[in-house]
Design an enzyme around this catalytic site. Structure first.
Site, PDB file in Angstrom:
ATOM      1  N   LYS A 191      14.875  -4.621  17.804  1.00 18.96           N
ATOM      2  CA  LYS A 191      15.434  -3.329  17.359  1.00 18.96           C
ATOM      3  C   LYS A 191      16.957  -3.397  17.375  1.00 18.96           C
ATOM      4  O   LYS A 191      17.624  -2.909  16.470  1.00 18.96           O
ATOM      5  CB  LYS A 191      14.950  -2.193  18.265  1.00 18.96           C
ATOM      6  N   GLU A 240       0.988  -5.413  23.479  1.00 14.69           N
ATOM      7  CA  GLU A 240       2.190  -4.802  24.050  1.00 14.69           C
ATOM      8  C   GLU A 240       2.068  -4.643  25.572  1.00 14.69           C
ATOM      9  O   GLU A 240       3.067  -4.630  26.281  1.00 14.69           O
ATOM     10  CB  GLU A 240       2.431  -3.436  23.392  1.00 14.69           C
ATOM     11  N   HIS A 291     -16.226 -16.036   5.924  1.00  9.92           N
ATOM     12  CA  HIS A 291     -16.012 -16.808   4.702  1.00  9.92           C
ATOM     13  C   HIS A 291     -14.567 -17.261   4.566  1.00  9.92           C
ATOM     14  O   HIS A 291     -14.183 -17.816   3.549  1.00  9.92           O
ATOM     15  CB  HIS A 291     -16.468 -15.988   3.492  1.00  9.92           C
TER      16      HIS A 291
HETATM   17  O1  PA5 Z   1       3.021   1.855  22.800  1.00 13.38           O
HETATM   18  C1  PA5 Z   1       4.198   2.104  22.587  1.00 13.38           C
HETATM   19  O2  PA5 Z   1       4.970   2.516  23.462  1.00 13.38           O
HETATM   20  C2  PA5 Z   1       4.766   1.931  21.179  1.00 13.38           C
HETATM   21  O3  PA5 Z   1       3.850   1.321  20.332  1.00 13.38           O
HETATM   22  C3  PA5 Z   1       5.172   3.292  20.628  1.00 13.38           C
HETATM   23  O4  PA5 Z   1       4.047   4.116  20.520  1.00 13.38           O
HETATM   24  C4  PA5 Z   1       5.834   3.126  19.257  1.00 13.38           C
HETATM   25  O5  PA5 Z   1       6.918   2.262  19.337  1.00 13.38           O
HETATM   26  C5  PA5 Z   1       6.316   4.491  18.736  1.00 13.38           C
HETATM   27  O6  PA5 Z   1       7.208   5.084  19.635  1.00 13.38           O
HETATM   28  P1  PA5 Z   1       7.616   6.583  19.513  1.00 13.38           P
HETATM   29  O7  PA5 Z   1       6.427   7.427  19.746  1.00 13.38           O
HETATM   30  O8  PA5 Z   1       8.656   6.780  20.563  1.00 13.38           O
HETATM   31  O9  PA5 Z   1       8.166   6.792  18.128  1.00 13.38           O
END
Ligand code: PA5
Length: 409
Positions: free
Chosen positions: A400, A270, A291
């Site tokens: 999303k 990310e 394996h």
């Molecule tokens: O690293 C990030 O920003 C994402 O992985 C969020 O942690 C994830 O989408 C969850 O978001 P939120 O805490 O707003 O529910």
């Protein structure tokens, strides 16, 4: 004391010549002047009242339940799950931690309710934005189930919400219902939130020494020698990326590190995967996956390099009994596993696979604090070297929106 070491074992890895650039990025990060760099100095800034508040609330949860359900996804649960799995789960006498809200499967949640039916539960919902679909769905289903089990008033006493200090529907609901709440600071993003209550509160319930966990990071966050290690790893990764490698295969020789691999994949994927750039993070548990994937690693398409997370000392071991045969009997299984690390690396060196080895002295709260901080600094510096913003995630909005369109929202 620094518990993490990096070595470029028998490999063709070279550090990138962008050292001065990386140092400049590091200094910029440490000044914490940009958006979402609040995590850099956070381990030494976390208010002592927050630590005390988390410990008090954890005591209360422990007195009420034998299972704590953590609802959250991505950065809002992986750190808890990873640290806890690496430490072997909840400490004796502490509630087991279960996870929901990290998928949208009706089957999973129906099954989940059956599993916890006869338990005393509390619930910790973690969402910085407060509006993430997976967490919202699981929270509403499990809250409804708790209303039936405990009634509305008692349910509210069994819920802890960790969210943004002021914004979002979870914050509004928590204020309205009077849940115990903790904050995820506004300038710390989900995947850099390892030392915030979103991760540390559930750990405290599980009996993890969160003070020592934060101290691991605190003591090295201001240590130039430690930052240099993060820079070295970032410069090695960046050199491999520039040389055309597309995949970083993160490997560990102990299944208890599997979720550290998942946490790292989320952090790297990310942070770096944007603008057509980035290393694709993959992970393998060895020797298990030798394996299945060993053949590919040795002789397949060489688009990858390997990063080995090697735990040097383990506090548990078994001695191989006589029945295993004279070649193995009497040996320590951990020693045999260490030989497997060496043997596989020797074989992969013959195949010219670049390898980076991260030695982790032991697997305890303190060292895990260092490890997570080390990986966060690496992700941030590598992202900067790649010329992208390691703290945003514009791409995740697209899918999303498509889901929202399909749901008619
Ligand atoms: O690293 C990030 O920003 C994402 O992985 C969020 O942690 C994830 O989408 C969850 O978001 P939120 O805490 O707003 O529910």
């Amino acid at each position: 004391m620094i518990k993490i070491n990096i070595s470029l074992e028998e490999s063709r890895v070279k550090y990138s010549d962008r050292h001065d650039g990386a140092v400049a990025f590091m200094q910029q990060l440490r000044r914490d002047e940009e958006d979402f760099t609040g995590w850099v100095n956070w381990p030494s800034e976390i208010p002592s009242e927050w630590m005390d508040g988390m410990k008090r609330a954890a005591d209360d949860v422990r007195s009420k339940c034998d299972k704590l359900i953590v609802i959250g996804i991505g950065g809002s649960y992986l750190g808890t799950a990873a640290v806890l799995e690496a430490l072997g789960g909840s400490k004796p006498g502490c509630p087991e931690i279960l996870y929901a809200g990290n998928n949208m499967s009706g089957y999973y949640l129906a099954d989940f309710k059956e599993v916890v039916e006869n338990n005393e539960v509390c619930l910790c919902v973690v969402s910085k934005s407060g509006g993430t679909m997976e967490s919202r769905l699981a929270f509403s289903v499990l809250k409804d189930w708790m209303y039936e089990k405990y009634g509305r008033e008692e349910t509210a006493k069994r819920i802890v919400a960790v969210t943004d200090p002021v914004k979002g529907i979870l914050r509004e609901e928590a204020n309205h219902e009077g849940y115990v709440t903790f904050e995820i600071p506004g300038n710390i993003g989900g995947r850099y939130s390892a030392f915030t209550p979103g991760i540390m509160f559930p750990l405290a319930v599980a009996g993890v020494d969160i003070e020592t966990f934060v101290n691991g990071a605190k003591e090295i966050a201001s240590d130039d020698a430690f930052w240099q290690k993060g820079l070295d790893y970032a410069l090695a990764r960046f050199a491999l990326y520039e040389s055309g490698k597309e995949i970083e295969v993160i490997e560990y020789y102990d299944p208890s590190l599997r979720l550290i691999g998942e946490w790292c994949k989320q952090l790297y994927g990310e942070s770096e995967g944007k603008e057509g750039k980035g290393l694709f993070p993959a992970s393998l548990t060895l020797s298990t996956d030798l394996h299945s994937m060993g053949q590919f690693l040795q002789e397949g398409h060489q688009i990858f390099f390997e990063t080995i997370f090697n735990v040097v000392n383990r506090d548990k071991d078994v001695t191989v009994p006589e029945s295993a045969g004279p070649d193995l009997a009497g040996r320590s299984l951990n020693d045999i596993n260490a030989m497997a690390v060496k043997g596989v690396m020797a074989a992969h060196a013959k195949a010219n696979i670049p390898m980076i080895k991260i030695d982790i002295e032991e697997m305890d709260e303190y060292t895990l604090g260092q490890l997570l901080y080390f990986l966060m600094m690496t992700a941030a510096v590598t992202g900067k070297l790649m010329g992208i913003d390691p703290f945003n995630q514009p791409g995740v909005e697209d899918y999303k929106q498509e889901i929202r369109n399909l749901l008619g929202q």
